[in-house]
Design a protein around this motif. Structure first.
Motif, PDB file in Angstrom:
ATOM      1  N   GLY A  39      89.238  43.291 -68.059  1.00 33.18           N
ATOM      2  CA  GLY A  39      88.591  43.776 -69.440  1.00 33.18           C
ATOM      3  C   GLY A  39      88.382  45.153 -69.124  1.00 33.18           C
ATOM      4  N   ARG A  40      88.162  45.926 -70.409  1.00 30.26           N
ATOM      5  CA  ARG A  40      87.788  47.215 -70.543  1.00 30.26           C
ATOM      6  C   ARG A  40      86.992  47.661 -71.620  1.00 30.26           C
ATOM      7  N   LEU A  41      85.885  48.497 -71.317  1.00 32.55           N
ATOM      8  CA  LEU A  41      85.186  48.701 -72.392  1.00 32.55           C
ATOM      9  C   LEU A  41      84.776  50.220 -72.373  1.00 32.55           C
ATOM     10  N   GLY A  42      84.685  51.053 -73.494  1.00 31.57           N
ATOM     11  CA  GLY A  42      84.457  52.430 -73.218  1.00 31.57           C
ATOM     12  C   GLY A  42      83.083  52.748 -73.919  1.00 31.57           C
ATOM     13  N   ARG A  43      82.528  53.727 -73.197  1.00 33.06           N
ATOM     14  CA  ARG A  43      81.110  54.147 -73.723  1.00 33.06           C
ATOM     15  C   ARG A  43      80.077  53.025 -73.901  1.00 33.06           C
ATOM     16  N   VAL A  44      80.001  52.502 -72.746  1.00 29.81           N
ATOM     17  CA  VAL A  44      78.547  51.401 -72.921  1.00 29.81           C
ATOM     18  C   VAL A  44      77.448  51.972 -72.605  1.00 29.81           C
ATOM     19  N   THR A  45      76.404  51.549 -73.385  1.00 23.52           N
ATOM     20  CA  THR A  45      75.156  52.231 -73.240  1.00 23.52           C
ATOM     21  C   THR A  45      74.180  51.753 -72.241  1.00 23.52           C
ATOM     22  N   GLY A  46      74.581  50.540 -71.785  1.00 21.22           N
ATOM     23  CA  GLY A  46      73.623  49.767 -70.829  1.00 21.22           C
ATOM     24  C   GLY A  46      73.844  48.441 -70.754  1.00 21.22           C
ATOM     25  N   PRO A  47      73.221  47.598 -70.197  1.00 23.37           N
ATOM     26  CA  PRO A  47      73.335  46.012 -70.025  1.00 23.37           C
ATOM     27  C   PRO A  47      73.140  45.276 -71.207  1.00 23.37           C
ATOM     28  N   ASP A  48      72.212  46.128 -72.147  1.00 23.92           N
ATOM     29  CA  ASP A  48      71.855  45.271 -73.486  1.00 23.92           C
ATOM     30  C   ASP A  48      72.759  45.652 -74.448  1.00 23.92           C
TER      31      ASP A  48
END
Length: 178
Positions: A150-159
Motif C-alpha cells: 500500500g502507499r499513501l502520500g503526505r500523511v500528517t501523523g498516526p492520527d
C-alpha cells in the motif's frame, strides 16, 4: 483496477511535467490486490485465530519523532474489529499470541523490493516526501502466506484518517477469506 488507472494517469501526468499541478492526488490511499502464495490460506487463518490472539508485528516507523513501539500501539488500536465479521483478536506481545508462528507483519517504508519476503523484510526510515509505503503479509514462521503493498502520500501523523484507512484496508484485504 481503479488504482491501476489512477497510477497510469498520474504517471503520464508526471512524465508530461504536470504531476505537480495534481499534487493533491498523491494523498489518495493505494492498496494492491493481495497475492496468495499458499492455496490453503483459509484453513491456516481459521486455525491461527482459533488458537487465540494473532500476533501483529510492526517494523519501522513512517513518522519522524515517533518510535516503532508507538506506531505498533496505534496499529493495534486501528485493527480492533478488523476485519468485520471475523472474530480475530490481535496482540503485539508474542507471549499472548495463540501461536506466535502465525503473525500479521506490517513493514513501513521497506528497504528491499521483494514483496514475497515480507516476513523477513527490514524497514527503512521516514520517507523524505512525508508519504508512507507499506508492505504487509500474513506469515507462518518465516514463510509468507499472502502479501500486499500500500502507499499513501503526505500523511500528517498516526492520527491521520488516511493512515487509519491504509492500515485497516490492508489488514482486511489480507485476512478476509473470500
Amino acid at each position: 483496477m481503479l488504482n491501476f488507472i489512477f497510477a497510469l494517469v498520474f504517471g503520464a501526468l508526471t512524465l508530461m511535467g504536470l504531476g505537480s499541478w495534481f499534487g493533491w492526488l498523491q494523498g489518495v490511499t493505494q492498496i494492491e490486490t493481495p497475492v496468495r502464495l499458499m492455496p490453503d490460506l483459509r484453513s491456516r487463518i481459521t486455525w491461527a485465530r482459533g488458537k487465540g490472539p494473532i500476533l501483529v508485528e510492526v517494523a519501522g516507523t513512517p513518522f519522524a519523532g515517533l518510535g516503532e513501539a508507538a506506531v505498533a500501539k496505534r496499529v493495534l488500536d486501528l485493527l480492533d474489529g478488523v476485519p468485520a465479521g471475523l472474530a480475530i483478536t490481535w496482540t503485539g506481545d508474542p507471549a499472548e499470541a495463540g501461536d506466535p508462528a502465525y503473525r500479521l507483519r506490517l513493514v513501513f517504508n521497506p528497504q528491499g523490493g521483494d514483496s514475497a519476503a515480507v516476513c523477513g523484510e527490514t524497514a527503512g526510515g521516514v520517507a523524505a516526501d512525508g508519504g508512507v509505503r507499506l508492505l504487509a503479509g500474513f506469515c507462518e514462521s518465516g514463510r509468507t502466506l499472502i502479501f500486499t503493498r500500500g502507499r499513501l502520500g503526505r500523511v500528517t501523523g498516526p492520527d491521520d484518517r488516511r493512515f487509519a484507512e491504509l492500515v485497516r484496508l490492508t489488514a482486511r484485504g489480507l485476512m478476509a477469506m473470500n
